[in-house]
Design an enzyme around this catalytic site. Structure first.
Site, PDB file in Angstrom:
ATOM      1  N   GLY A  28     -63.729 -74.314-118.708  1.00  0.00           N
ATOM      2  CA  GLY A  28     -64.447 -73.885-119.917  1.00  0.00           C
ATOM      3  C   GLY A  28     -65.317 -75.032-120.394  1.00  0.00           C
ATOM      4  O   GLY A  28     -66.460 -75.184-119.961  1.00  0.00           O
ATOM      5  N   ILE A  78     -66.663 -63.538-120.753  1.00  0.00           N
ATOM      6  CA  ILE A  78     -68.103 -63.327-120.586  1.00  0.00           C
ATOM      7  C   ILE A  78     -68.600 -62.278-121.594  1.00  0.00           C
ATOM      8  O   ILE A  78     -68.254 -61.097-121.494  1.00  0.00           O
ATOM      9  CB  ILE A  78     -68.426 -62.904-119.129  1.00  0.00           C
ATOM     10  CG1 ILE A  78     -67.807 -63.903-118.137  1.00  0.00           C
ATOM     11  CG2 ILE A  78     -69.933 -62.764-118.944  1.00  0.00           C
ATOM     12  CD1 ILE A  78     -68.152 -65.365-118.385  1.00  0.00           C
ATOM     13  N   GLU A  94     -69.889 -71.793-126.890  1.00  0.00           N
ATOM     14  CA  GLU A  94     -71.095 -72.610-126.680  1.00  0.00           C
ATOM     15  C   GLU A  94     -70.876 -74.067-127.093  1.00  0.00           C
ATOM     16  O   GLU A  94     -71.712 -74.674-127.745  1.00  0.00           O
ATOM     17  CB  GLU A  94     -72.300 -71.965-127.375  1.00  0.00           C
ATOM     18  CG  GLU A  94     -72.580 -70.604-126.762  1.00  0.00           C
ATOM     19  CD  GLU A  94     -73.949 -70.047-127.011  1.00  0.00           C
ATOM     20  OE1 GLU A  94     -74.852 -70.825-127.356  1.00  0.00           O
ATOM     21  OE2 GLU A  94     -74.106 -68.824-126.847  1.00  0.00           O
TER      22      GLU A  94
HETATM   23  C1  LIG Z   1     -65.690 -64.622-127.704  1.00  0.00           C
HETATM   24  C2  LIG Z   1     -66.131 -65.584-126.633  1.00  0.00           C
HETATM   25  C3  LIG Z   1     -67.331 -65.370-125.974  1.00  0.00           C
HETATM   26  C4  LIG Z   1     -67.716 -66.218-124.925  1.00  0.00           C
HETATM   27  N1  LIG Z   1     -68.869 -65.928-124.215  1.00  0.00           N
HETATM   28  C5  LIG Z   1     -69.118 -66.606-123.057  1.00  0.00           C
HETATM   29  C6  LIG Z   1     -70.182 -66.190-122.180  1.00  0.00           C
HETATM   30  O1  LIG Z   1     -70.934 -65.250-122.451  1.00  0.00           O
HETATM   31  N2  LIG Z   1     -70.340 -66.847-120.992  1.00  0.00           N
HETATM   32  C7  LIG Z   1     -69.545 -67.895-120.622  1.00  0.00           C
HETATM   33  O2  LIG Z   1     -69.752 -68.418-119.528  1.00  0.00           O
HETATM   34  N3  LIG Z   1     -68.545 -68.329-121.451  1.00  0.00           N
HETATM   35  C8  LIG Z   1     -68.304 -67.707-122.645  1.00  0.00           C
HETATM   36  N4  LIG Z   1     -67.272 -68.106-123.473  1.00  0.00           N
HETATM   37  C9  LIG Z   1     -66.448 -69.243-123.075  1.00  0.00           C
HETATM   38  C10 LIG Z   1     -66.559 -70.436-124.027  1.00  0.00           C
HETATM   39  O3  LIG Z   1     -67.778 -71.083-123.845  1.00  0.00           O
HETATM   40  C11 LIG Z   1     -65.334 -71.329-123.769  1.00  0.00           C
HETATM   41  O4  LIG Z   1     -64.203 -70.642-124.264  1.00  0.00           O
HETATM   42  C12 LIG Z   1     -65.477 -72.681-124.430  1.00  0.00           C
HETATM   43  O5  LIG Z   1     -66.472 -73.454-123.811  1.00  0.00           O
HETATM   44  C13 LIG Z   1     -64.155 -73.482-124.391  1.00  0.00           C
HETATM   45  O6  LIG Z   1     -63.594 -73.482-123.116  1.00  0.00           O
HETATM   46  P1  LIG Z   1     -62.063 -73.071-122.917  1.00  0.00           P
HETATM   47  O7  LIG Z   1     -61.807 -71.825-123.641  1.00  0.00           O
HETATM   48  O8  LIG Z   1     -61.763 -73.100-121.460  1.00  0.00           O
HETATM   49  O9  LIG Z   1     -61.252 -74.213-123.629  1.00  0.00           O
HETATM   50  P2  LIG Z   1     -60.832 -75.608-122.975  1.00  0.00           P
HETATM   51  O10 LIG Z   1     -62.005 -76.241-122.324  1.00  0.00           O
HETATM   52  O11 LIG Z   1     -59.613 -75.414-122.147  1.00  0.00           O
HETATM   53  O12 LIG Z   1     -60.449 -76.463-124.252  1.00  0.00           O
HETATM   54  C14 LIG Z   1     -59.187 -76.354-124.904  1.00  0.00           C
HETATM   55  C15 LIG Z   1     -59.167 -77.337-126.066  1.00  0.00           C
HETATM   56  O13 LIG Z   1     -59.295 -78.680-125.584  1.00  0.00           O
HETATM   57  C16 LIG Z   1     -60.420 -79.287-126.185  1.00  0.00           C
HETATM   58  N5  LIG Z   1     -61.044 -80.192-125.214  1.00  0.00           N
HETATM   59  C17 LIG Z   1     -61.457 -79.887-123.954  1.00  0.00           C
HETATM   60  N6  LIG Z   1     -62.000 -80.962-123.378  1.00  0.00           N
HETATM   61  C18 LIG Z   1     -61.991 -81.960-124.307  1.00  0.00           C
HETATM   62  C19 LIG Z   1     -62.432 -83.320-124.334  1.00  0.00           C
HETATM   63  N7  LIG Z   1     -63.060 -83.874-123.290  1.00  0.00           N
HETATM   64  N8  LIG Z   1     -62.228 -84.048-125.445  1.00  0.00           N
HETATM   65  C20 LIG Z   1     -61.600 -83.501-126.519  1.00  0.00           C
HETATM   66  N9  LIG Z   1     -61.148 -82.216-126.565  1.00  0.00           N
HETATM   67  C21 LIG Z   1     -61.358 -81.458-125.480  1.00  0.00           C
HETATM   68  C22 LIG Z   1     -61.353 -78.148-126.585  1.00  0.00           C
HETATM   69  O14 LIG Z   1     -62.274 -78.533-127.579  1.00  0.00           O
HETATM   70  C23 LIG Z   1     -60.343 -77.122-127.046  1.00  0.00           C
HETATM   71  O15 LIG Z   1     -59.934 -77.433-128.356  1.00  0.00           O
HETATM   72  C24 LIG Z   1     -66.893 -67.326-124.576  1.00  0.00           C
HETATM   73  C25 LIG Z   1     -65.707 -67.563-125.278  1.00  0.00           C
HETATM   74  C26 LIG Z   1     -65.314 -66.709-126.290  1.00  0.00           C
HETATM   75  C27 LIG Z   1     -64.014 -66.984-126.993  1.00  0.00           C
END
Ligand SMILES: Cc1cc2nc3c(=O)[nH]c(=O)nc-3n(C[C@H](O)[C@H](O)[C@H](O)COP(=O)(O)OP(=O)(O)OC[C@H]3O[C@@H](n4cnc5c(N)ncnc54)[C@H](O)[C@@H]3O)c2cc1C
Length: 389
Positions: free
Chosen positions: A134, A160, A363
């Protein structure tokens, strides 16, 4: 330094404000009722009818270049419009838009993907996130291997937006494992008929995304968007297309919510006085108003940088982070000012409460924005003195 709107900007802004008040807000009760019955709040045919109504007045393809029939409005103007739309939770958006990266399509792809997306005949979705990737988008594992003139895609995408409704997806797959995100990720335009499957994901808000599964999905090489190996840059371009627009929409929501809180404070009586007389309530309103003011200028400043052609990424991260955090604090205060009624489903406050929570996640999460902002400062790419130096 001039913080005022030009007469033309004011005219466009006012048109949208009136459209939202007359055409969108009256739908709110019905949208809430439907959503609570687990139905789409604004069905596609009603959304289209509203979009055509707006089109009659020239509101179509707000940021779509004029050569494609759009308005080609500036980033500042678009931010102002987005804030107006944000004043209602009805999920309305103007028609005539297409993902920015589809403009990288070749002539043949433009006919099949870009133009039908602008006209609203086809729906796209952007698929990079995976169950294991993510925030760390470079860790994607969905793969595409070459087989003669075709590519075979395998993997899973998640969260997505619009993934269950889309006619085609812009999917990002690893085409060279060694290079990974540095030249080894490619973007493919894949029609639903090619065989990918989607499954909706239930969320606490109304923007239900979907999981996509690719099992030996065969795609001809004509469907590569841009160049082989240059997909990661396209993905970053898509994500960076307008981070200022997310907090812009939240800005409108906060303005409306604080308006509701002021009305509630002036009318709700406890211990013989309107709750507006209590400092605890006044401070919540004052803090919210100050933060809304700050958010407005952060959003407009980021948009102004976009229009000026300067590097706006730092300013956009600042606006996105502040907007996400403050919108959530503000909606929480507004709910508190409404007391028990704020927690009920009779009022839309709880709906906003759930929806605005997303702003801190998608995002680029808060933490990822902070990471970007800190890196920019620590490496000297940005200064705490801001744009004025
Ligand atoms: C309703 C919704 C719509 C979405 N739409 C799309 C879309 O159209 N297309 C698409 O491709 N994606 C989409 N997403 C995905 C979205 O972009 C990701 O959920 C987001 O980038 C976070 O990734 P993750 O959920 O894997 O969380 P993770 O990356 O697993 O993060 C988990 C936690 O750890 C924290 N964390 C991670 N890395 C670090 C770091 N280096 N330092 C400090 N903290 C950190 C994060 O901030 C978060 O609090 C959508 C998500 C949702 C919920």
């Amino acid at each position: 330094m001039d913080f005022s709107l030009s007469p033309e900007e004011r005219e466009v802004r006012d048109w949208v404000r009136t459209f939202v008040r007359k055409e969108i807000m009256p739908l709110e009760a019905e949208v809430l009722r439907r959503e609570r019955a687990n139905q789409p709040g604004l069905p596609v045919d009603e959304l289209k009818a509203l979009q055509l109504k707006a089109k009659d007045s020239g509101f179509w393809g707000v940021q779509t270049p004029q050569e494609y029939g759009g308005m080609g409005l500036s980033a500042v103007m678009t931010a102002l419009l987005e804030a107006e739309l944000g004043r209602s939770f009805v999920p309305f958006r103007f028609g005539g838009a297409a993902d920015n990266i589809l403009y990288h399509a070749n002539d043949e792809q433009k006919q099949r993907y870009l133009l039908p997306t602008i006209s609203g005949e086809r729906k796209s979705c952007f698929a990079i996130t995976e169950p294991g990737a993510g925030s760390d988008a470079k860790a994607i594992r969905t793969s595409a291997r070459q087989d003669g003139a075709d590519w075979i895609i395998n993997g899973e995408k998640t969260f997505i937006t619009g993934g269950h409704e889309a006619d085609f997806t812009m999917v990002f797959a690893v085409t060279d494992k060694e290079k990974g995100a540095n030249g080894g990720v490619t973007c493919f335009l894949v029609d639903r008929e090619a065989g990918w499957k989607s499954e909706p994901i239930d969320t606490m808000g109304q923007w239900g995304p979907a999981a996509l599964v690719f099992e030996d999905v065969r795609v001809p090489r004509e469907n590569i968007l841009g160049e082989v190996g240059r997909g990661f840059e396209l993905a970053m371009q898509w994500i960076g297309r307008g981070r200022y627009l997310l907090p812009a929409r939240a800005l409108g929501a906060c303005e409306r919510l604080v308006g509701m809180a002021i009305e509630q404070a002036n009318t709700r009586v406890t211990f013989g006085k309107p709750i507006a007389d209590y400092q605890a309530i006044q401070w919540m309103i004052a803090d919210s108003a100050v933060e809304i003011e700050a958010l407005r200028w952060l959003v407009l400043h980021a948009a102004w940088l976009v229009d000026s052609g300067a590097d706006s990424r730092h300013a956009q991260s600042v606006a996105k982070l502040f907007g996400g955090v403050k919108a959530n604090e503000i909606v929480d205060r507004v709910l508190q000012i409404h007391g028990g009624m704020g927690y009920t489903r009779e009022l839309p406050v709880e709906r906003w409460y759930r929806e605005l929570r997303l702003l801190r996640i998608y995002e680029g999460t808060d933490e990822i924005q902070r990471r970007t902002i800190a890196r920019n400062l620590l490496k000297g790419h940005a200064s705490v003195s801001g744009t004025l130096g």
